[in-house]
Design a protein around this motif. Sequence first.
Motif, PDB file in Angstrom:
ATOM      1  N   ASP A   1      -5.242  -2.730   6.926  1.00 38.38           N
ATOM      2  CA  ASP A   1      -4.131  -1.834   6.592  1.00 38.38           C
ATOM      3  C   ASP A   1      -3.113  -1.895   7.724  1.00 38.38           C
ATOM      4  OD1 ASP A   1      -2.388   0.180   5.848  1.00 38.38           O
ATOM      5  OD2 ASP A   1      -3.760   1.817   6.339  1.00 38.38           O
ATOM      6  N   LEU A   2      -1.984  -2.569   7.467  1.00 42.48           N
ATOM      7  CA  LEU A   2      -0.918  -2.682   8.448  1.00 42.48           C
ATOM      8  C   LEU A   2       0.182  -1.674   8.151  1.00 42.48           C
ATOM      9  CD1 LEU A   2      -2.362  -5.510   8.582  1.00 42.48           C
ATOM     10  CD2 LEU A   2      -0.135  -6.458   9.196  1.00 42.48           C
TER      11      LEU A   2
ATOM     12  N   VAL B   1       5.838  -4.873  12.566  1.00 44.61           N
ATOM     13  CA  VAL B   1       4.498  -4.277  12.487  1.00 44.61           C
ATOM     14  C   VAL B   1       4.322  -3.345  13.667  1.00 44.61           C
ATOM     15  CG1 VAL B   1       2.033  -4.712  12.336  1.00 44.61           C
ATOM     16  CG2 VAL B   1       3.639  -6.371  11.371  1.00 44.61           C
ATOM     17  N   THR B   2       3.996  -2.088  13.388  1.00 43.44           N
ATOM     18  CA  THR B   2       3.887  -1.101  14.454  1.00 43.44           C
ATOM     19  C   THR B   2       2.467  -0.578  14.658  1.00 43.44           C
ATOM     20  OG1 THR B   2       4.604   0.561  12.833  1.00 43.44           O
ATOM     21  CG2 THR B   2       6.272  -0.326  14.315  1.00 43.44           C
ATOM     22  N   ALA B   3       1.561  -0.852  13.722  1.00 46.05           N
ATOM     23  CA  ALA B   3       0.172  -0.406  13.879  1.00 46.05           C
ATOM     24  C   ALA B   3      -0.711  -1.124  12.870  1.00 46.05           C
ATOM     25  CB  ALA B   3       0.058   1.112  13.697  1.00 46.05           C
ATOM     26  N   VAL B   4      -1.991  -1.212  13.197  1.00 47.96           N
ATOM     27  CA  VAL B   4      -3.013  -1.683  12.257  1.00 47.96           C
ATOM     28  C   VAL B   4      -4.013  -0.541  12.127  1.00 47.96           C
ATOM     29  CG1 VAL B   4      -4.754  -3.423  11.735  1.00 47.96           C
ATOM     30  CG2 VAL B   4      -2.683  -4.070  12.986  1.00 47.96           C
ATOM     31  N   LYS B   5      -3.952   0.161  11.014  1.00 45.27           N
ATOM     32  CA  LYS B   5      -4.758   1.358  10.832  1.00 45.27           C
ATOM     33  C   LYS B   5      -6.213   1.053  10.501  1.00 45.27           C
ATOM     34  CE  LYS B   5      -1.770   4.700  11.476  1.00 45.27           C
ATOM     35  NZ  LYS B   5      -1.938   5.717  12.531  1.00 45.27           N
TER      36      LYS B   5
ATOM     37  N   ALA C   1       6.343   1.292   5.689  1.00 41.74           N
ATOM     38  CA  ALA C   1       5.574   0.575   4.675  1.00 41.74           C
ATOM     39  C   ALA C   1       4.136   0.391   5.123  1.00 41.74           C
ATOM     40  CB  ALA C   1       6.200  -0.788   4.383  1.00 41.74           C
ATOM     41  N   SER C   2       3.264   0.241   4.145  1.00 39.57           N
ATOM     42  CA  SER C   2       1.880  -0.171   4.384  1.00 39.57           C
ATOM     43  C   SER C   2       1.660  -1.473   3.630  1.00 39.57           C
ATOM     44  CB  SER C   2       0.887   0.886   3.880  1.00 39.57           C
ATOM     45  OG  SER C   2      -0.418   0.329   3.744  1.00 39.57           O
ATOM     46  N   ILE C   3       1.039  -2.430   4.316  1.00 42.56           N
ATOM     47  CA  ILE C   3       0.597  -3.658   3.666  1.00 42.56           C
ATOM     48  C   ILE C   3      -0.922  -3.704   3.742  1.00 42.56           C
ATOM     49  CG2 ILE C   3       0.463  -6.171   3.883  1.00 42.56           C
ATOM     50  CD1 ILE C   3       2.990  -5.376   2.599  1.00 42.56           C
ATOM     51  N   ILE C   4      -1.567  -3.801   2.581  1.00 40.77           N
ATOM     52  CA  ILE C   4      -3.010  -3.989   2.507  1.00 40.77           C
ATOM     53  C   ILE C   4      -3.240  -5.494   2.430  1.00 40.77           C
ATOM     54  CG2 ILE C   4      -5.091  -3.542   1.155  1.00 40.77           C
ATOM     55  CD1 ILE C   4      -3.675  -0.989   0.121  1.00 40.77           C
ATOM     56  N   ALA C   5      -3.710  -6.081   3.509  1.00 40.54           N
ATOM     57  CA  ALA C   5      -3.801  -7.534   3.615  1.00 40.54           C
ATOM     58  C   ALA C   5      -5.233  -8.010   3.455  1.00 40.54           C
ATOM     59  CB  ALA C   5      -3.244  -8.003   4.961  1.00 40.54           C
ATOM     60  N   LEU C   6      -5.440  -8.926   2.512  1.00 43.98           N
ATOM     61  CA  LEU C   6      -6.735  -9.594   2.368  1.00 43.98           C
ATOM     62  C   LEU C   6      -6.720 -10.812   3.284  1.00 43.98           C
ATOM     63  CD1 LEU C   6      -6.461  -7.827  -0.219  1.00 43.98           C
ATOM     64  CD2 LEU C   6      -7.804  -9.565  -1.395  1.00 43.98           C
ATOM     65  N   VAL C   7      -7.603 -10.803   4.271  1.00 42.61           N
ATOM     66  CA  VAL C   7      -7.561 -11.790   5.341  1.00 42.61           C
ATOM     67  C   VAL C   7      -8.855 -12.595   5.361  1.00 42.61           C
ATOM     68  CG1 VAL C   7      -7.403 -12.094   7.834  1.00 42.61           C
ATOM     69  CG2 VAL C   7      -5.995 -10.378   6.714  1.00 42.61           C
ATOM     70  N   ASP C   8      -8.704 -13.908   5.351  1.00 44.21           N
ATOM     71  CA  ASP C   8      -9.838 -14.839   5.410  1.00 44.21           C
ATOM     72  C   ASP C   8      -9.864 -15.458   6.800  1.00 44.21           C
ATOM     73  OD1 ASP C   8     -11.678 -16.873   5.178  1.00 44.21           O
ATOM     74  OD2 ASP C   8     -10.883 -17.691   3.321  1.00 44.21           O
ATOM     75  N   THR C   9     -10.915 -15.157   7.576  1.00 46.41           N
ATOM     76  CA  THR C   9     -11.033 -15.712   8.921  1.00 46.41           C
ATOM     77  C   THR C   9     -12.222 -16.662   8.999  1.00 46.41           C
ATOM     78  OG1 THR C   9     -12.424 -13.905   9.733  1.00 46.41           O
ATOM     79  CG2 THR C   9     -10.051 -13.655   9.989  1.00 46.41           C
ATOM     80  N   GLN C  10     -12.024 -17.731   9.759  1.00 46.10           N
ATOM     81  CA  GLN C  10     -13.105 -18.672  10.045  1.00 46.10           C
ATOM     82  C   GLN C  10     -13.237 -18.776  11.561  1.00 46.10           C
ATOM     83  OE1 GLN C  10     -13.507 -22.185   7.347  1.00 46.10           O
ATOM     84  NE2 GLN C  10     -11.458 -21.608   6.688  1.00 46.10           N
ATOM     85  N   ARG C  11     -14.390 -18.384  12.049  1.00 44.71           N
ATOM     86  CA  ARG C  11     -14.635 -18.348  13.488  1.00 44.71           C
ATOM     87  C   ARG C  11     -15.745 -19.338  13.840  1.00 44.71           C
ATOM     88  NH1 ARG C  11     -13.567 -14.227  17.092  1.00 44.71           N
ATOM     89  NH2 ARG C  11     -13.115 -12.802  15.363  1.00 44.71           N
TER      90      ARG C  11
ATOM     91  N   GLY D   1       0.811  -1.211   0.000  1.00 47.29           N
ATOM     92  CA  GLY D   1       0.000   0.000   0.000  1.00 47.29           C
ATOM     93  C   GLY D   1       0.841   1.255   0.000  1.00 47.29           C
ATOM     94  N   GLY D   2       2.129   1.093   0.273  1.00 41.98           N
ATOM     95  CA  GLY D   2       3.049   2.217   0.290  1.00 41.98           C
ATOM     96  C   GLY D   2       4.398   1.754   0.798  1.00 41.98           C
ATOM     97  N   LEU D   3       5.467   2.450   0.374  1.00 45.92           N
ATOM     98  CA  LEU D   3       6.804   1.997   0.735  1.00 45.92           C
ATOM     99  C   LEU D   3       7.806   3.138   0.670  1.00 45.92           C
ATOM    100  CD1 LEU D   3       8.655  -0.489   1.341  1.00 45.92           C
ATOM    101  CD2 LEU D   3       8.950  -0.707  -1.132  1.00 45.92           C
ATOM    102  N   THR D   4       8.582   3.256   1.747  1.00 38.53           N
ATOM    103  CA  THR D   4       9.774   4.102   1.752  1.00 38.53           C
ATOM    104  C   THR D   4      10.931   3.237   2.246  1.00 38.53           C
ATOM    105  OG1 THR D   4       9.560   4.896   4.046  1.00 38.53           O
ATOM    106  CG2 THR D   4       8.313   6.094   2.344  1.00 38.53           C
ATOM    107  N   GLN D   5      12.072   3.847   2.496  1.00 36.82           N
ATOM    108  CA  GLN D   5      13.209   3.069   2.984  1.00 36.82           C
ATOM    109  C   GLN D   5      12.952   2.476   4.371  1.00 36.82           C
ATOM    110  OE1 GLN D   5      16.147   2.196   1.489  1.00 36.82           O
ATOM    111  NE2 GLN D   5      15.272   3.049  -0.387  1.00 36.82           N
TER     112      GLN D   5
END
Length: 268
Positions: free
Chosen positions: A91-92, A103-107, A67-77, A60-64
């Motif tokens: 959005d991590l 990982v420092t935050a989940v936005k 970074a942002s990772i847009i993660a598609l997550v499949d959960t089964q509860r 989702g974004g990157l510098t040195q």
Amino acid sequence: MKRTAVDFLESALTVDVNDAAVPARERIPSELASDKAVDDLAPLLGNDSISTEVVYPQLGGLTQTKASIIALVDTQRFEKHQIVRTTRVLDLRLTRFDGNWRVTAVKSTGGDLKGSGPTQPTDSSEPSSELVAQVLADDNITLTDTSIQDLLDGDTDARVLEVVRDFARDHQLSVAVLRTGHPRDVFGTDRQSNHTRGKAVDIWKIDGKPVSYYAEQPADDNPARGLMEAALADGSDEVGGPWAFATRDGATFSNTVHQDHIHIGYEN
């Protein structure tokens, strides 16, 4: 960096019923994630057992160092004696320390899905237009529950949906993110992203193969490049992906972030 994001999510959000009482912080190595990142996942945790698979970690974004990772997550509860499956877009945020990503935050945890199960139109949540209904009903378009909720909530530019619908007549498309789950601003800037304005879509898979696969193939007869060309022809003035090129309809852009998905947006 992507592996760090995947390891964090799958360890934090995979909990046996016998371990549900164990604080998430105790289950996740401190070098993998900060306390804040763990706390940010609290809305997705509970007293039930849960199993999680990261379907796709998109940049989702990157510098040195950020970074942002847009993660598609499949959960089964396991809830009330049945398995409930939900697909969310998270959005991590990650920070690089001494060469290692953490990982420092989940936005975003994927938004309010109006319930714990898969999001579907109801009598009180009907599609806002015929175009939305067409996209929701199209078997060639795969959406997460987060993106379905975005469509049901409205405010998605019709041009975004039209280009997806039109290309899906001949191809299978998987949507990574519409609005919810994307960084509010273009990463590293203070300029609001067209995603969070409801004017953009990211496609991560075409005809069963990820865009990152097509990025390594010749451009000729390449459906990923074909989607970029079709987006320009349909009037998009913001098309990003594995290739930078120009046609009579406009020009695309390419960088490291857009090697794993195709971005189609409308600035004007």
